[in-house]
Design a protein around this motif. Structure first.
Motif, PDB file in Angstrom:
ATOM      1  N   GLU A  79       0.842  -1.200   0.000  1.00  0.00           N
ATOM      2  CA  GLU A  79       0.000   0.000   0.000  1.00  0.00           C
ATOM      3  C   GLU A  79       0.875   1.246   0.000  1.00  0.00           C
ATOM      4  OE1 GLU A  79      -2.925   0.395   3.128  1.00  0.00           O
ATOM      5  OE2 GLU A  79      -3.547   2.363   2.389  1.00  0.00           O
ATOM      6  N   ASP A 113      -4.770   3.134  -2.209  1.00  0.00           N
ATOM      7  CA  ASP A 113      -5.615   3.960  -1.352  1.00  0.00           C
ATOM      8  C   ASP A 113      -5.823   5.291  -2.069  1.00  0.00           C
ATOM      9  OD1 ASP A 113      -6.318   5.965   0.608  1.00  0.00           O
ATOM     10  OD2 ASP A 113      -5.828   4.489   2.146  1.00  0.00           O
ATOM     11  N   HIS A 116      -4.386   8.372  -0.352  1.00  0.00           N
ATOM     12  CA  HIS A 116      -2.917   8.422  -0.405  1.00  0.00           C
ATOM     13  C   HIS A 116      -2.445   8.859  -1.789  1.00  0.00           C
ATOM     14  CE1 HIS A 116      -2.570   5.234   3.061  1.00  0.00           C
ATOM     15  NE2 HIS A 116      -3.221   6.321   3.421  1.00  0.00           N
ATOM     16  N   HIS A 150      -8.477   0.835  -1.228  1.00  0.00           N
ATOM     17  CA  HIS A 150      -9.018   1.547  -0.079  1.00  0.00           C
ATOM     18  C   HIS A 150      -9.671   2.811  -0.627  1.00  0.00           C
ATOM     19  CE1 HIS A 150      -6.078  -0.359   3.070  1.00  0.00           C
ATOM     20  NE2 HIS A 150      -7.084  -1.151   2.757  1.00  0.00           N
ATOM     21  N   ASN A 152     -11.233   6.089  -0.248  1.00  0.00           N
ATOM     22  CA  ASN A 152     -11.372   7.181   0.728  1.00  0.00           C
ATOM     23  C   ASN A 152     -11.342   8.512   0.006  1.00  0.00           C
ATOM     24  OD1 ASN A 152     -10.969   5.339   3.017  1.00  0.00           O
ATOM     25  ND2 ASN A 152      -8.840   5.263   2.359  1.00  0.00           N
ATOM     26  N   HIS A 165      -8.059  10.981   5.855  1.00  0.00           N
ATOM     27  CA  HIS A 165      -9.217  10.413   5.148  1.00  0.00           C
ATOM     28  C   HIS A 165     -10.491  11.208   5.428  1.00  0.00           C
ATOM     29  CE1 HIS A 165      -7.129   6.193   5.061  1.00  0.00           C
ATOM     30  NE2 HIS A 165      -6.379   7.148   4.576  1.00  0.00           N
ATOM     31  N   GLU A 195     -12.106   3.263   4.419  1.00  0.00           N
ATOM     32  CA  GLU A 195     -11.398   3.620   5.655  1.00  0.00           C
ATOM     33  C   GLU A 195     -11.763   5.061   6.009  1.00  0.00           C
ATOM     34  OE1 GLU A 195      -7.225   1.195   5.341  1.00  0.00           O
ATOM     35  OE2 GLU A 195      -7.388   3.058   4.232  1.00  0.00           O
TER      36      GLU A 195
HETATM   37 ZN   LIG Z   1      -5.439   2.728   3.328  1.00  0.00          ZN
END
Ligand SMILES: [Zn+2]
Length: 217
Positions: A79, A113, A116, A150, A152, A165, A195
């Protein structure tokens, strides 16, 4: 499933690294027991001394573990992080050097993610931006490596390198690009977990929003 957040395979301190590897192995064995499809690992930080030295340490620690455990365990899902400090992997292209350090081991996948990616500088706040980022992933990493998303939204702006997030549609990414995420061929069949802040109220709304966008896609 997720391995503990404290794992850092790039740590310069041997003690931290040893604990990280014991913890990762434990998570992978537990993953095997429950037939997990993958075990997420944060790609970690060099902490000091730069990225190249950090990746060399990742290689020396993670590759032997992957070799020893073989396919008795689920894949490690890398990740990428938001890009703060001396992180070893934040952008899609960073994944290429990280995977190279692991010799593109067959038991390694990726967990993207969205918060991110955005914080790391991928402007996925537009449909085009999301498409370009996913196109790039398909080109340089390959769709077969993507095992989990993920999903978010982000409280922090694009390129801020901050990991904050937010509920879907309430942050700087916005809801609409998630429809493109669902439409894009690299995400076909790939599960998405949230998340976002919750679990009361807004979390249920996030699920409803993503289901609506998926239906529209
Ligand atoms: Zn994550």
């Amino acid at each position: 499933m997720h391995s503990p957040y404290l794992i850092n395979p790039g740590a310069p301190k041997e003690e931290t690294a040893e604990k990280s590897m014991v913890s990762l192995e434990h998570a992978l064995r537990r993953g095997a027991e429950i037939n997990a499809l993958g075990v997420v690992m944060h790609t970690g930080s060099a902490v000091s001394g730069g990225r190249e030295a950090g990746l060399e340490r990742v290689r020396s620690r993670v590759l032997p573990l992957l070799e020893r455990l073989g396919d008795d365990v689920p894949p490690v899902l890398l990740e990428p992080m938001a890009g703060q400090g001396q992180v070893l992997c934040a952008t899609v292209d960073d994944l290429v050097t990280y995977l190279e350090a692991l010799d593109w081991h067959p038991n390694v996948g990726v967990c993207l993610d969205t918060a991110h990616l955005f914080a790391a500088g991928h402007d996925i706040s537009t449909v085009e931006g999301m498409r370009e980022t996913m196109d790039r992933f398909g080109e340089v990493v390959g769709a077969d490596r993507l095992k989990l998303i993920h999903g978010n939204d982000s409280k922090a702006p694009c390129g801020s390198n901050r990991d904050r997030h937010e509920n879907i549609g309430l942050g700087h990414i916005g809801a609409e690009p998630f429809a493109e995420l669902f439409r894009h061929p690299v995400t076909a069949g790939v599960p998405i977990t949230l998340e976002t802040p919750g679990p009361e109220g807004p979390h249920a709304e996030d699920v409803a929003t993503l289901k609506r966008l998926r239906a529209e896609a």
